[in-house]
Write a protein that holds these residues in place. Sequence first.
Motif, mmCIF file in Angstrom:
data_model
loop_
_atom_site.group_PDB
_atom_site.id
_atom_site.type_symbol
_atom_site.label_atom_id
_atom_site.label_comp_id
_atom_site.label_asym_id
_atom_site.label_seq_id
_atom_site.Cartn_x
_atom_site.Cartn_y
_atom_site.Cartn_z
ATOM 1 N N THR A 157 40.886 29.453 43.808
ATOM 2 C CA THR A 157 41.385 30.787 44.138
ATOM 3 C C THR A 157 41.732 31.489 42.817
ATOM 4 O OG1 THR A 157 43.670 30.053 44.159
ATOM 5 C CG2 THR A 157 42.454 29.863 46.250
ATOM 6 N N PRO A 158 41.956 32.809 42.841
ATOM 7 C CA PRO A 158 42.333 33.500 41.597
ATOM 8 C C PRO A 158 43.562 32.869 40.934
ATOM 9 C CG PRO A 158 41.732 35.116 43.256
ATOM 10 C CD PRO A 158 41.715 33.777 43.950
ATOM 11 N N LEU A 159 44.571 32.510 41.743
ATOM 12 C CA LEU A 159 45.778 31.922 41.154
ATOM 13 C C LEU A 159 45.469 30.562 40.531
ATOM 14 C CD1 LEU A 159 48.783 32.169 40.644
ATOM 15 C CD2 LEU A 159 49.202 31.127 42.883
ATOM 16 N N GLU A 160 44.665 29.761 41.242
ATOM 17 C CA GLU A 160 44.294 28.454 40.680
ATOM 18 C C GLU A 160 43.477 28.626 39.397
ATOM 19 O OE1 GLU A 160 44.124 25.921 44.884
ATOM 20 O OE2 GLU A 160 42.321 26.897 44.129
ATOM 21 N N ALA A 216 43.701 31.132 37.266
ATOM 22 C CA ALA A 216 44.619 31.527 36.180
ATOM 23 C C ALA A 216 45.399 30.304 35.688
ATOM 24 C CB ALA A 216 45.581 32.611 36.676
ATOM 25 N N ASN A 217 45.838 29.465 36.610
ATOM 26 C CA ASN A 217 46.590 28.262 36.219
ATOM 27 C C ASN A 217 45.717 27.283 35.425
ATOM 28 O OD1 ASN A 217 48.959 29.128 37.354
ATOM 29 N ND2 ASN A 217 48.623 28.079 39.316
ATOM 30 N N SER A 263 43.088 28.070 33.587
ATOM 31 C CA SER A 263 42.898 28.662 32.261
ATOM 32 C C SER A 263 44.125 28.415 31.390
ATOM 33 C CB SER A 263 42.634 30.167 32.425
ATOM 34 O OG SER A 263 42.803 30.847 31.216
ATOM 35 N N ARG A 264 45.308 28.594 31.976
ATOM 36 C CA ARG A 264 46.546 28.405 31.203
ATOM 37 C C ARG A 264 46.719 26.939 30.799
ATOM 38 N NH1 ARG A 264 48.665 30.823 27.509
ATOM 39 N NH2 ARG A 264 50.891 30.613 27.257
#
Length: 260
Positions: A75-78, A80-81, A83-84
Amino acid sequence: MSEELVMLEKEAPLALITINRPKALNALNSKVLKALSETLDRVNDDEEIRVVVITGAGEKAFVAGADIAEMSEMTPLEGANFSRLGQLVFKKVEELKKPVIAAVNGFALGGGSELALACDFIYASENAKFGLPEVTLGIMPGFGGTQRLPRLIGKGRAKELIFTGKMISAKEALEMGMVNRVVPQEQLMDAVKEVASGIAKNGPIAVSIAKGLVDVGYDLPLDDGCLMESKSFGVCASTEDKREGMKAFLEKRKPVFKGR
Ligand code: CAA
Protein backbone atom coordinates in the motif's frame (compact mmCIF):
# COMPACT_ATOMS: atom_id res chain seq x y z
CA MET A 1 26.60 -21.08 1.34
CA SER A 2 24.60 -20.79 4.56
CA GLU A 3 20.95 -19.75 4.72
CA GLU A 4 21.68 -16.47 6.48
CA LEU A 5 20.35 -13.53 4.45
CA VAL A 6 23.32 -11.40 5.44
CA MET A 7 26.63 -13.06 6.24
CA LEU A 8 29.40 -11.59 8.35
CA GLU A 9 32.95 -12.89 8.02
CA LYS A 10 35.45 -11.36 10.38
CA GLU A 11 39.07 -11.30 9.21
CA ALA A 12 40.22 -8.68 11.73
CA PRO A 13 40.94 -5.88 11.12
CA LEU A 14 38.57 -6.37 8.16
CA ALA A 15 34.94 -7.49 8.09
CA LEU A 16 33.18 -8.82 5.00
CA ILE A 17 29.40 -8.42 4.83
CA THR A 18 27.71 -10.46 2.07
CA ILE A 19 24.09 -9.98 1.00
CA ASN A 20 23.12 -13.61 0.55
CA ARG A 21 20.02 -14.18 -1.59
CA PRO A 22 21.70 -15.26 -4.82
CA LYS A 23 18.57 -16.94 -6.30
CA ALA A 24 16.85 -13.52 -6.29
CA LEU A 25 20.10 -11.77 -7.31
CA ASN A 26 20.42 -10.56 -3.70
CA ALA A 27 17.31 -8.36 -3.98
CA LEU A 28 16.64 -6.40 -0.81
CA ASN A 29 13.42 -7.27 0.98
CA SER A 30 12.46 -6.06 4.48
CA LYS A 31 14.08 -9.09 6.13
CA VAL A 32 17.40 -8.53 4.34
CA LEU A 33 17.37 -4.83 5.26
CA LYS A 34 16.74 -5.64 8.93
CA ALA A 35 19.46 -8.31 8.93
CA LEU A 36 21.88 -5.84 7.32
CA SER A 37 21.03 -3.28 9.98
CA GLU A 38 21.80 -5.75 12.80
CA THR A 39 25.05 -6.79 11.13
CA LEU A 40 26.13 -3.15 10.83
CA ASP A 41 25.50 -2.66 14.56
CA ARG A 42 27.73 -5.64 15.33
CA VAL A 43 30.64 -4.44 13.20
CA ASN A 44 30.34 -0.89 14.51
CA ASP A 45 30.65 -2.11 18.11
CA ASP A 46 33.56 -4.49 17.40
CA GLU A 47 36.81 -2.69 18.15
CA GLU A 48 38.88 -5.30 16.32
CA ILE A 49 37.21 -4.35 13.03
CA ARG A 50 38.64 -1.27 11.33
CA VAL A 51 37.35 -1.50 7.74
CA VAL A 52 34.16 -3.06 6.37
CA VAL A 53 33.52 -4.46 2.89
CA ILE A 54 30.02 -5.05 1.50
CA THR A 55 29.44 -7.42 -1.44
CA GLY A 56 26.80 -9.74 -2.92
CA ALA A 57 26.75 -13.55 -2.96
CA GLY A 58 27.46 -15.31 -6.25
CA GLU A 59 29.12 -14.07 -9.42
CA LYS A 60 26.14 -12.41 -11.07
CA ALA A 61 24.89 -9.70 -8.77
CA PHE A 62 25.91 -7.31 -6.05
CA VAL A 63 22.24 -6.43 -5.40
CA ALA A 64 19.64 -6.30 -8.23
CA GLY A 65 17.50 -3.78 -6.35
CA ALA A 66 14.74 -3.66 -3.82
CA ASP A 67 12.52 -6.76 -3.94
CA ILE A 68 9.98 -6.18 -6.71
CA ALA A 69 7.72 -9.07 -5.59
CA GLU A 70 7.46 -7.62 -2.08
CA MET A 71 6.94 -4.05 -3.35
CA SER A 72 4.24 -5.10 -5.83
CA GLU A 73 1.80 -5.79 -2.97
CA MET A 74 2.53 -2.67 -0.91
CA THR A 75 0.00 0.00 0.00
CA PRO A 76 1.20 3.64 -0.23
CA LEU A 77 1.87 3.68 3.52
CA GLU A 78 3.79 0.40 3.37
CA GLY A 79 5.74 1.76 0.40
CA ALA A 80 6.71 4.90 2.33
CA ASN A 81 7.73 2.80 5.34
CA PHE A 82 9.80 0.46 3.15
CA SER A 83 11.57 3.40 1.55
CA ARG A 84 12.29 4.88 4.98
CA LEU A 85 13.58 1.54 6.28
CA GLY A 86 16.04 1.32 3.37
CA GLN A 87 17.09 4.94 3.83
CA LEU A 88 17.76 4.45 7.55
CA VAL A 89 19.78 1.28 6.99
CA PHE A 90 21.83 2.97 4.26
CA LYS A 91 22.34 5.98 6.53
CA LYS A 92 23.77 3.54 9.05
CA VAL A 93 26.24 2.41 6.37
CA GLU A 94 27.17 6.02 5.65
CA GLU A 95 27.51 6.92 9.33
CA LEU A 96 29.37 3.79 10.43
CA LYS A 97 32.42 4.75 12.50
CA LYS A 98 34.65 2.80 10.11
CA PRO A 99 35.16 3.04 6.36
CA VAL A 100 32.84 0.88 4.27
CA ILE A 101 33.92 -0.19 0.78
CA ALA A 102 31.43 -1.56 -1.77
CA ALA A 103 32.83 -4.52 -3.73
CA VAL A 104 30.38 -4.51 -6.65
CA ASN A 105 30.64 -7.91 -8.29
CA GLY A 106 27.77 -7.82 -10.82
CA PHE A 107 24.38 -6.10 -11.16
CA ALA A 108 23.99 -3.11 -8.84
CA LEU A 109 20.56 -1.85 -9.86
CA GLY A 110 18.07 0.39 -8.06
CA GLY A 111 18.54 -0.29 -4.35
CA GLY A 112 21.81 -2.05 -5.25
CA SER A 113 23.32 1.09 -6.74
CA GLU A 114 21.88 3.03 -3.80
CA LEU A 115 23.57 0.67 -1.31
CA ALA A 116 26.89 1.04 -3.12
CA LEU A 117 26.46 4.84 -3.12
CA ALA A 118 25.97 4.83 0.66
CA CYS A 119 29.39 3.17 1.05
CA ASP A 120 32.47 5.39 1.28
CA PHE A 121 33.70 4.33 -2.16
CA ILE A 122 33.14 1.65 -4.77
CA TYR A 123 35.44 -0.91 -6.41
CA ALA A 124 33.77 -2.88 -9.20
CA SER A 125 34.43 -5.94 -11.31
CA GLU A 126 34.54 -5.56 -15.11
CA ASN A 127 31.16 -7.32 -15.46
CA ALA A 128 29.42 -4.99 -12.97
CA LYS A 129 26.42 -2.98 -14.17
CA PHE A 130 24.98 0.06 -12.47
CA GLY A 131 21.66 1.82 -12.94
CA LEU A 132 18.51 3.20 -11.39
CA PRO A 133 15.77 1.42 -13.41
CA GLU A 134 12.95 2.31 -11.02
CA VAL A 135 11.09 4.52 -13.53
CA THR A 136 10.78 1.49 -15.84
CA LEU A 137 8.65 -0.04 -13.04
CA GLY A 138 6.57 3.12 -12.56
CA ILE A 139 8.32 4.07 -9.33
CA MET A 140 11.37 6.16 -8.51
CA PRO A 141 14.52 5.55 -6.47
CA GLY A 142 13.56 5.28 -2.81
CA PHE A 143 16.73 4.39 -0.90
CA GLY A 144 18.57 7.70 -1.31
CA GLY A 145 19.49 7.49 -5.02
CA THR A 146 17.97 10.83 -6.03
CA GLN A 147 20.09 12.49 -3.34
CA ARG A 148 23.43 10.65 -3.25
CA LEU A 149 23.94 10.10 -7.00
CA PRO A 150 23.85 13.83 -7.97
CA ARG A 151 26.18 14.65 -5.09
CA LEU A 152 28.70 12.14 -6.44
CA ILE A 153 28.49 12.57 -10.24
CA GLY A 154 26.63 15.87 -10.71
CA LYS A 155 22.99 16.70 -11.38
CA GLY A 156 22.95 16.35 -15.18
CA ARG A 157 24.45 12.88 -15.33
CA ALA A 158 22.38 11.73 -12.33
CA LYS A 159 19.15 12.97 -13.93
CA GLU A 160 19.98 11.21 -17.20
CA LEU A 161 20.47 7.90 -15.36
CA ILE A 162 17.35 8.35 -13.20
CA PHE A 163 15.07 9.50 -16.07
CA THR A 164 16.20 6.87 -18.60
CA GLY A 165 16.60 3.98 -16.16
CA LYS A 166 19.42 2.74 -18.40
CA MET A 167 22.16 0.43 -17.23
CA ILE A 168 25.78 1.50 -17.50
CA SER A 169 28.93 -0.60 -17.50
CA ALA A 170 31.57 -0.52 -14.78
CA LYS A 171 33.85 1.36 -17.21
CA GLU A 172 31.21 4.07 -17.78
CA ALA A 173 30.63 4.30 -14.02
CA LEU A 174 34.39 4.72 -13.56
CA GLU A 175 34.50 7.51 -16.16
CA MET A 176 31.62 9.29 -14.37
CA GLY A 177 33.43 9.14 -11.03
CA MET A 178 30.85 6.83 -9.50
CA VAL A 179 33.38 4.02 -9.14
CA ASN A 180 36.98 4.38 -7.95
CA ARG A 181 38.49 1.30 -9.61
CA VAL A 182 37.50 -1.51 -11.99
CA VAL A 183 39.27 -4.89 -12.04
CA PRO A 184 38.61 -8.35 -13.53
CA GLN A 185 36.03 -10.21 -11.43
CA GLU A 186 38.49 -12.80 -10.07
CA GLN A 187 40.71 -9.97 -8.76
CA LEU A 188 37.97 -7.90 -7.12
CA MET A 189 38.20 -9.19 -3.57
CA ASP A 190 42.00 -9.10 -3.58
CA ALA A 191 41.96 -5.49 -4.81
CA VAL A 192 39.37 -4.49 -2.19
CA LYS A 193 41.19 -6.31 0.60
CA GLU A 194 44.45 -4.65 -0.40
CA VAL A 195 43.03 -1.13 -0.17
CA ALA A 196 41.07 -2.03 2.99
CA SER A 197 44.18 -3.46 4.69
CA GLY A 198 46.12 -0.30 3.83
CA ILE A 199 43.42 1.85 5.44
CA ALA A 200 43.29 -0.46 8.47
CA LYS A 201 46.99 0.21 9.15
CA ASN A 202 46.33 3.94 9.63
CA GLY A 203 45.22 5.69 12.79
CA PRO A 204 41.61 4.49 13.22
CA ILE A 205 40.42 7.56 15.12
CA ALA A 206 41.88 9.86 12.45
CA VAL A 207 40.28 7.82 9.63
CA SER A 208 36.93 7.72 11.42
CA ILE A 209 36.86 11.47 12.10
CA ALA A 210 37.95 12.23 8.52
CA LYS A 211 35.11 10.05 7.19
CA GLY A 212 32.49 11.96 9.18
CA LEU A 213 34.00 15.31 8.24
CA VAL A 214 33.94 14.64 4.50
CA ASP A 215 30.28 13.58 4.68
CA VAL A 216 29.01 16.29 7.03
CA GLY A 217 31.25 19.03 5.62
CA TYR A 218 30.15 18.30 2.04
CA ASP A 219 26.77 19.91 2.68
CA LEU A 220 28.15 22.86 4.65
CA PRO A 221 29.60 26.19 3.51
CA LEU A 222 33.40 25.86 3.10
CA ASP A 223 34.18 28.11 6.09
CA ASP A 224 31.96 26.06 8.42
CA GLY A 225 33.48 22.81 7.18
CA CYS A 226 37.02 24.18 7.66
CA LEU A 227 36.16 25.30 11.19
CA MET A 228 34.95 21.77 11.97
CA GLU A 229 38.14 20.44 10.43
CA SER A 230 40.40 22.51 12.70
CA LYS A 231 38.49 21.42 15.83
CA SER A 232 38.77 17.79 14.72
CA PHE A 233 42.47 18.27 13.98
CA GLY A 234 42.79 19.35 17.61
CA VAL A 235 40.94 16.23 18.78
CA CYS A 236 43.39 14.04 16.82
CA ALA A 237 46.27 15.85 18.55
CA SER A 238 44.93 14.63 21.91
CA THR A 239 45.16 10.92 21.01
CA GLU A 240 47.75 8.29 21.88
CA ASP A 241 47.67 7.39 18.19
CA LYS A 242 49.02 10.82 17.26
CA ARG A 243 51.91 10.45 19.69
CA GLU A 244 52.62 6.94 18.39
CA GLY A 245 52.38 7.96 14.71
CA MET A 246 54.82 10.83 15.03
CA LYS A 247 57.17 8.99 17.39
CA ALA A 248 57.30 6.05 14.97
CA PHE A 249 58.12 8.40 12.10
CA LEU A 250 60.98 9.99 14.03
CA GLU A 251 62.24 6.55 15.13
CA LYS A 252 62.03 5.32 11.49
CA ARG A 253 59.68 2.40 12.30
CA LYS A 254 56.09 1.47 11.49
CA PRO A 255 53.48 2.82 13.94
CA VAL A 256 51.26 0.52 15.98
CA PHE A 257 47.92 2.31 16.36
CA LYS A 258 45.61 1.25 19.16
CA GLY A 259 42.66 3.52 18.44
CA ARG A 260 43.14 5.48 21.66
N1 CAA B 1 13.40 -8.12 -6.96
C1 CAA B 1 12.95 -9.39 -6.84
N2 CAA B 1 13.43 -10.40 -7.57
C2 CAA B 1 14.43 -10.13 -8.44
C3 CAA B 1 14.95 -8.83 -8.60
C4 CAA B 1 14.40 -7.81 -7.82
N3 CAA B 1 14.85 -6.54 -7.87
N4 CAA B 1 15.91 -8.89 -9.57
C5 CAA B 1 15.99 -10.16 -9.96
N5 CAA B 1 15.10 -10.92 -9.30
C6 CAA B 1 14.85 -12.37 -9.43
C7 CAA B 1 14.09 -12.67 -10.70
O1 CAA B 1 12.71 -12.48 -10.51
C8 CAA B 1 14.47 -14.12 -10.93
O2 CAA B 1 13.69 -14.91 -10.06
P1 CAA B 1 13.06 -16.32 -10.58
O3 CAA B 1 14.28 -17.16 -10.93
O4 CAA B 1 12.31 -16.82 -9.38
O5 CAA B 1 12.24 -16.00 -11.77
C9 CAA B 1 15.90 -14.19 -10.46
O6 CAA B 1 16.09 -13.04 -9.62
C10 CAA B 1 16.91 -14.09 -11.59
O7 CAA B 1 16.61 -12.92 -12.34
P2 CAA B 1 16.39 -12.94 -13.94
O8 CAA B 1 15.88 -14.26 -14.38
O9 CAA B 1 15.60 -11.74 -14.29
O10 CAA B 1 17.91 -12.80 -14.44
P3 CAA B 1 18.41 -12.15 -15.80
O11 CAA B 1 19.85 -12.50 -15.91
O12 CAA B 1 17.53 -12.52 -16.93
O13 CAA B 1 18.29 -10.56 -15.57
C11 CAA B 1 18.46 -8.51 -14.33
C12 CAA B 1 19.04 -9.91 -14.59
C13 CAA B 1 18.67 -7.64 -15.58
C14 CAA B 1 19.21 -7.92 -13.15
C15 CAA B 1 16.95 -8.63 -14.04
O14 CAA B 1 16.77 -9.61 -13.01
C16 CAA B 1 16.31 -7.36 -13.58
O15 CAA B 1 16.05 -6.47 -14.38
N6 CAA B 1 16.04 -7.24 -12.26
C17 CAA B 1 15.31 -6.11 -11.70
C18 CAA B 1 16.21 -4.89 -11.63
C19 CAA B 1 15.43 -3.71 -11.11
O16 CAA B 1 14.49 -3.23 -11.73
N7 CAA B 1 15.86 -3.20 -9.94
C20 CAA B 1 15.24 -2.06 -9.31
C21 CAA B 1 14.20 -2.49 -8.32
S1 CAA B 1 13.24 -1.13 -7.71
C22 CAA B 1 14.15 -0.48 -6.45
O17 CAA B 1 15.28 -0.85 -6.20
C23 CAA B 1 13.42 0.57 -5.69
C24 CAA B 1 14.20 1.39 -4.74
O18 CAA B 1 15.03 2.19 -5.09
C25 CAA B 1 13.89 1.30 -3.34
